[in-house]
Design a protein around this motif. Structure first.
Motif, PDB file in Angstrom:
ATOM      1  N   ASP A 150     -17.246  -0.174  37.912  1.00  0.00           N
ATOM      2  CA  ASP A 150     -17.393   0.897  36.913  1.00  0.00           C
ATOM      3  C   ASP A 150     -17.710   0.383  35.515  1.00  0.00           C
ATOM      4  OD1 ASP A 150     -14.944  -0.381  36.826  1.00  0.00           O
ATOM      5  OD2 ASP A 150     -13.854   1.389  36.129  1.00  0.00           O
ATOM      6  N   THR A 151     -17.989  -0.913  35.362  1.00  0.00           N
ATOM      7  CA  THR A 151     -18.215  -1.436  34.014  1.00  0.00           C
ATOM      8  C   THR A 151     -19.279  -2.516  34.003  1.00  0.00           C
ATOM      9  OG1 THR A 151     -17.178  -2.504  32.098  1.00  0.00           O
ATOM     10  CG2 THR A 151     -16.391  -3.180  34.263  1.00  0.00           C
ATOM     11  N   SER A 182     -18.956  -4.824  31.589  1.00  0.00           N
ATOM     12  CA  SER A 182     -18.288  -5.774  30.701  1.00  0.00           C
ATOM     13  C   SER A 182     -16.999  -6.227  31.361  1.00  0.00           C
ATOM     14  CB  SER A 182     -17.980  -5.080  29.368  1.00  0.00           C
ATOM     15  OG  SER A 182     -17.036  -5.822  28.639  1.00  0.00           O
ATOM     16  N   LEU A 183     -17.003  -7.442  31.859  1.00  0.00           N
ATOM     17  CA  LEU A 183     -15.977  -7.877  32.792  1.00  0.00           C
ATOM     18  C   LEU A 183     -15.660  -9.341  32.602  1.00  0.00           C
ATOM     19  CD1 LEU A 183     -14.627  -8.020  35.740  1.00  0.00           C
ATOM     20  CD2 LEU A 183     -16.957  -8.372  36.543  1.00  0.00           C
ATOM     21  N   ALA A 231     -14.467  -3.883  39.824  1.00  0.00           N
ATOM     22  CA  ALA A 231     -15.031  -3.549  38.509  1.00  0.00           C
ATOM     23  C   ALA A 231     -16.450  -3.011  38.621  1.00  0.00           C
ATOM     24  CB  ALA A 231     -14.991  -4.779  37.603  1.00  0.00           C
ATOM     25  N   ALA A 285     -14.205  -5.023  28.885  1.00  0.00           N
ATOM     26  CA  ALA A 285     -13.599  -3.719  29.191  1.00  0.00           C
ATOM     27  C   ALA A 285     -12.578  -3.860  30.311  1.00  0.00           C
ATOM     28  CB  ALA A 285     -14.688  -2.724  29.577  1.00  0.00           C
ATOM     29  N   VAL A 286     -12.834  -4.787  31.227  1.00  0.00           N
ATOM     30  CA  VAL A 286     -11.959  -4.971  32.385  1.00  0.00           C
ATOM     31  C   VAL A 286     -11.739  -6.464  32.609  1.00  0.00           C
ATOM     32  CG1 VAL A 286     -11.765  -4.678  34.901  1.00  0.00           C
ATOM     33  CG2 VAL A 286     -12.735  -2.835  33.501  1.00  0.00           C
ATOM     34  N   GLY A 303     -17.255  -5.041  25.660  1.00  0.00           N
ATOM     35  CA  GLY A 303     -17.181  -3.709  26.255  1.00  0.00           C
ATOM     36  C   GLY A 303     -17.257  -2.595  25.234  1.00  0.00           C
ATOM     37  N   SER A 304     -16.707  -2.808  24.047  1.00  0.00           N
ATOM     38  CA  SER A 304     -16.718  -1.781  23.000  1.00  0.00           C
ATOM     39  C   SER A 304     -17.556  -2.209  21.808  1.00  0.00           C
ATOM     40  CB  SER A 304     -15.292  -1.490  22.516  1.00  0.00           C
ATOM     41  OG  SER A 304     -14.408  -1.308  23.586  1.00  0.00           O
TER      42      SER A 304
END
Lengths: 389, 389
Positions: free
Chosen positions: A205-206, A208-209, A203, A322-323, B232-233
């Motif tokens: 790339d984010t 938010s995990l 992860a 997000a992930v 994340g969003s």
């Protein structure tokens, strides 16, 4: 603001500015002094001084000039790995692990050992002794020990570790005694693994995990806006104990209806009628093998996946990651479990939400130790800790 | 690091140092220049220059000398309220609200209006026009509109607002047009209310807070380590839709089993067999009155409280908040609901956890607008936004 500053505030500013340069090199890779000035907003002359000081400390080094660029200012500067290291450790029920990272992000050493018949802490101390020897001549920025328990906000006190007897103070002191140098902190294993997957693994790339461990218990490490969500006492992420399972099922914590009674390792093995063999990973690998040509095993894993999706639906409403990265025993099972989880999650996703991507972790059993080493470096990159000469 | 800095980096440092002083005045109250130097770690001379500049901007002002102190350096400096203001707004189904805060944290104006037969946005625009007139000669740092919907990380796009039709872009543009000045951002109402309760209301003593709205829906604002957890969003906190209610109960979102089908306003009214009267608050006040001498009403509220406690148990495992603040219709009901919730929660609390304190909000219907005004000031206190002359 051009009047002479006091020594204390000059020192603070200097460290903050140096950390801007270090973070930029870490996040965006090597850059020339002009590029670093542009990236950080610092004056070129300031960057030149900072780079000079960091070079003297062997924290950064010049790389060969790029074709077409001329003179020193054009030469890219990169983080240097030879001097500063951090030690990440994991103390778990049946294994201990150590990872040494250097400032450039390189892995200097890594090892996982089964605990066997020894007490886990003794196995850890022995591993620390062996790991410390080859880095005796390096500057150790700090050490962090990941443990499967609730760790208070003081990064030291372990309040609850149901699967292994841990006194955080004792762990930190024993490790510091072997190393002969500090600081040594203690951290939750899921938080460390989340940190590792965010920086090196599945992860990157984010910001938010949600990371889920997968052993007998299921814990979470939560990263939001790039930062760990810790909670008021440092106990956030005990998602395995959300009361959303079968209300009659008794959990290892003594209560009933915890989610991990439906999605922990033992629930998985019951669902496919397989015995436990060795580590959670070994058990899951055996199940994955059998699933290839056994419809009932696949059906059992699909039921497990739906229970996983139900809990993830709760977590997505609360946290909106997000992930989601799944570690531990989930890794060998992969889409056998994740596909039904994705389907259940999609049925529950609210309005415009995409829902998170579900991925398996890529760092294996060393994830928590690697994340612990990352966290030991965190103070340096945040400008809170000075690099000692 | 004493070489001359570039204009850009000098500017950044100057703003950062000024924000250190502003934050210190905000959090710890007035202080002399020497006290501010001590609090911030800045040089006394630097603090002197910053205070001089902020005085020239009318952002701070000297207070009368304390008894026994001599000369200017000893006089306390305080945030000044006369020049800089921020506008917080709320656009909701049946009411709109406005709060004007000044830099010193004082409330310059506040008003709540029922929407009546007008479109909510038109009611808001009219309220903005009336609110803006008395502050025409002040510097408006920014405006934030709280809305009951999912707001993306861009602080502008509303993706889902099931109870009222909202286009975030249009809302921001209409408000900016009336004001004749920006910036105008949009934010989730629960996030804003959480922010307000954390800064002015029921939870000023903690950096770890879960705020629950209480209307037809139940949403959450999450504060961890002093920062909002956004996801994340930007959709974190949709806790009313955790699938932990009666699996057969249909929710306003079209799905079944959402928590708010058990703890939203309509569930409460069903539990006590009362009709809805006017606003959620008015309905709850009527119920609280009847509960005084009606055992069945109290029993109904106790059932509701247990359902509330069940969901809070989930949220505590995930987030570990130190304090839970309940707003909206929960406020008039108070301990009639919170005591059974506390009891249910205590049964589920894990190992060493204390579990969070449950409190009712103290800011009433203006909480979200107040928090929105606070958030409009946040950039100034973070050193991201310059105070315009």
């Amino acid at each position: 603001m051009t009047e002479p500053a006091s020594p204390a505030s000059t020192e603070r500013l200097r460290r903050q500015n140096a950390s801007l340069v270090l973070r930029s090199l870490r996040r965006l890779g090597p850059g020339s002094r002009s590029e670093l000035a542009q990236r950080t907003g610092l004056a070129k002359a300031t960057v030149g001084t900072i780079v000079g000081e960091l070079e003297a400390l062997h924290a950064v080094a010049e790389e060969p000039a790029r074709p077409g660029s001329r003179g020193r200012p054009g030469r890219p500067v990169a983080l240097a790995g030879e001097r500063y290291v951090a030690l990440g450790l994991e103390l778990n029920v049946d294994y201990v692990a150590a990872v040494v990272l250097d400032l450039a992000g390189g892995t200097v050493a890594h090892e996982v050992r089964p605990v066997g018949d020894a007490a886990p802490l003794e196995a850890l101390v022995a591993l620390v002794a062996d790991t410390a020897r080859p880095i005796e001549d390096r500057v150790l920025v700090g050490s962090v020990v990941a443990v499967p328990g609730l760790v208070r906000g003081d990064d030291r006190t372990v309040d609850w570790a149901p699967n292994v007897d841990i006194d955080g103070e004792v762990v930190a002191e024993r490790v510091a005694a072997v190393l002969g140098r500090g600081p040594v902190h203690v951290a939750n294993d899921a938080d460390c693994a989340a940190y590792a997957e965010a920086h090196h693994g599945a992860a990157t790339d984010t910001a938010s995990l949600l990371y889920l461990t997968g052993t007998v218990g299921v814990g979470a490490g939560i990263v939001d806006g790039g930062e760990l969500v810790r909670g008021g006492s440092g106990f956030a992420g005990e998602v395995g104990h959300m009361p959303i399972g079968d209300p009659a099922a008794v959990c290892g914590c003594g209560r009933r209806g915890c989610w991990e009674t439906a999605v922990g390792l033992h629930a998985m093995l019951r669902a496919v009628e397989e015995p436990e063999v060795g580590t959670p990973l070994a058990s899951a690998e055996a199940v994955a093998l059998r699933a290839r040509d056994d419809d009932e095993v696949r059906a059992g894993l699909a039921r497990l996946g739906r229970d996983l999706g139900r809990g993830l639906a709760v977590l997505c409403e609360v946290l909106d990651p997000a992930v989601v990265v799944l570690g531990g025993y989930f890794v060998p099972l992969g889409d056998l479990v994740l596909d039904p989880a994705r389907a259940t999650l999609a049925e529950r996703v609210l309005g415009p939400r995409q829902g998170p991507e579900l991925r398996v972790g890529t760092l294996g059993i060393e994830a928590a130790a690697l994340g612990a080493a990352e966290r030991a470096f965190a103070g340096v990159f945040a400008g809170e800790v000075e690099l000692a000469p």
